[in-house]
Design a protein around this motif. Sequence first.
Motif, PDB file in Angstrom:
ATOM      1  N   ILE A 211      19.921  41.232  27.814  1.00  5.63           N
ATOM      2  CA  ILE A 211      18.886  40.699  27.381  1.00  5.63           C
ATOM      3  C   ILE A 211      18.846  39.297  27.567  1.00  5.63           C
ATOM      4  N   THR A 212      17.676  38.665  28.349  1.00  6.54           N
ATOM      5  CA  THR A 212      17.668  37.404  28.578  1.00  6.54           C
ATOM      6  C   THR A 212      16.548  36.840  27.558  1.00  6.54           C
ATOM      7  N   GLY A 213      16.585  35.515  26.968  1.00 10.70           N
ATOM      8  CA  GLY A 213      15.625  34.895  26.351  1.00 10.70           C
ATOM      9  C   GLY A 213      15.870  33.888  25.477  1.00 10.70           C
ATOM     10  N   ARG A 214      15.092  33.381  24.625  1.00  7.68           N
ATOM     11  CA  ARG A 214      15.457  32.007  23.982  1.00  7.68           C
ATOM     12  C   ARG A 214      15.966  32.184  22.641  1.00  7.68           C
ATOM     13  N   LEU A 215      16.990  31.683  22.257  1.00  9.50           N
ATOM     14  CA  LEU A 215      17.877  31.772  21.190  1.00  9.50           C
ATOM     15  C   LEU A 215      17.008  31.113  19.907  1.00  9.50           C
ATOM     16  N   LEU A 216      16.839  31.771  18.907  1.00 12.58           N
ATOM     17  CA  LEU A 216      15.941  31.390  17.655  1.00 12.58           C
ATOM     18  C   LEU A 216      17.175  31.133  16.696  1.00 12.58           C
ATOM     19  N   ASN A 217      18.263  32.154  16.412  1.00 12.23           N
ATOM     20  CA  ASN A 217      18.953  31.853  15.154  1.00 12.23           C
ATOM     21  C   ASN A 217      20.200  32.944  15.858  1.00 12.23           C
ATOM     22  N   GLN A 218      21.507  32.713  14.930  1.00  8.41           N
ATOM     23  CA  GLN A 218      22.548  33.741  14.957  1.00  8.41           C
ATOM     24  C   GLN A 218      23.131  33.169  13.759  1.00  8.41           C
ATOM     25  N   ASN A 230       7.901  37.852  25.448  1.00 12.78           N
ATOM     26  CA  ASN A 230       7.570  37.302  24.244  1.00 12.78           C
ATOM     27  C   ASN A 230       7.548  38.148  22.985  1.00 12.78           C
ATOM     28  N   LYS A 231       8.639  38.927  22.914  1.00 14.53           N
ATOM     29  CA  LYS A 231       9.043  39.908  21.909  1.00 14.53           C
ATOM     30  C   LYS A 231      10.306  39.213  21.291  1.00 14.53           C
ATOM     31  N   LEU A 232       9.990  39.345  19.744  1.00 13.12           N
ATOM     32  CA  LEU A 232      11.105  38.881  18.911  1.00 13.12           C
ATOM     33  C   LEU A 232      12.063  39.899  18.752  1.00 13.12           C
ATOM     34  N   LEU A 233      13.200  39.736  19.014  1.00 13.41           N
ATOM     35  CA  LEU A 233      14.286  40.890  18.743  1.00 13.41           C
ATOM     36  C   LEU A 233      15.577  40.088  17.940  1.00 13.41           C
ATOM     37  N   SER A 234      15.971  41.282  17.305  1.00 18.09           N
ATOM     38  CA  SER A 234      17.261  40.951  16.487  1.00 18.09           C
ATOM     39  C   SER A 234      18.474  41.955  16.925  1.00 18.09           C
ATOM     40  N   VAL A 235      19.439  41.331  17.514  1.00 17.58           N
ATOM     41  CA  VAL A 235      20.383  42.258  18.026  1.00 17.58           C
ATOM     42  C   VAL A 235      21.472  42.200  17.193  1.00 17.58           C
TER      43      VAL A 235
END
Length: 279
Positions: A211-218, A230-235
């Motif tokens: 999964i490639t995307g822009r980091l929001l938080n970890q 443009n989907k918000l994911l929590s892995v």
Amino acid sequence: MWRHRRRERARLSRSRNLNTQPKARPIRNLIAASSFLLSVGYLGAQSRYTPGEVADGHRLYLANCAGCHGPEGDAVPGVTFAHGGFRHASSDDDLVQIIRKGISDTAMPPGNFSPFQAKVIVAYVRSLAEVARADSTNGLASRGEVLFDGKGDCLDCHRIGNSGSRLGPDLTDIGSVRTAAGLERSILEPEAEVLPQNRLIRVIPKSGQPITGRLLNQDTFSVQLIDRDNKLLSVPRSGIKEVMFLESSIMPSYRDKFNMQELQDMVSYLVSLKGIKPQ
């Protein structure tokens, strides 16, 4: 008798000069003093520097300051050297002290510089404002907005106000933090400079596709990001094999997509974005 008359005329002439000249002198002296004080005040606030000092400062800046402030001095939110204004300094001497001693209770640390080294860094920082004032574009912002929304497909990744994607940097106030020259460079050479906060991440799960995307938080439990759709994911961390930052930019170069006029229009539009979308 003629000699006596000549002497008398000379005496009267001297007397008239003595009566009239002093009245003009204080005015001339006041003007001269005012001009001197104004010039001292200006030079006290901002000195003139030689090209050699600017070049030396550029080398020191790139080696010691660009890591946080960026090559153009616009990487720290709310701090843009090209604008020429500083919250904590009103003179070049103040800037020298900040470079050497830092700013307490902020992220600006003290620097191990001699007074001369700090001075030439100031020379380079001041030159950024001069370059920004020299920047000019013959573009039209209204045409640039049409390109941004249409041919450029910029809203697929970027956001302005409430419109667009959150995958790329938010451009709502980009004109307040970037110069025209810097924006043009980013359009033509997006790989030349990718700021840390704009780098994408790739999450490789223990099973399934990366999964490639822009980091929001970890945190210790999960990694939150926005993917290309443009989907918000929590892995969950328990299902992650590896997380890596991407060094390259996903933004394409528009060198072959925009002609010169379109490029100028686009830059004009981006420069106009100061926090409120132009009407």
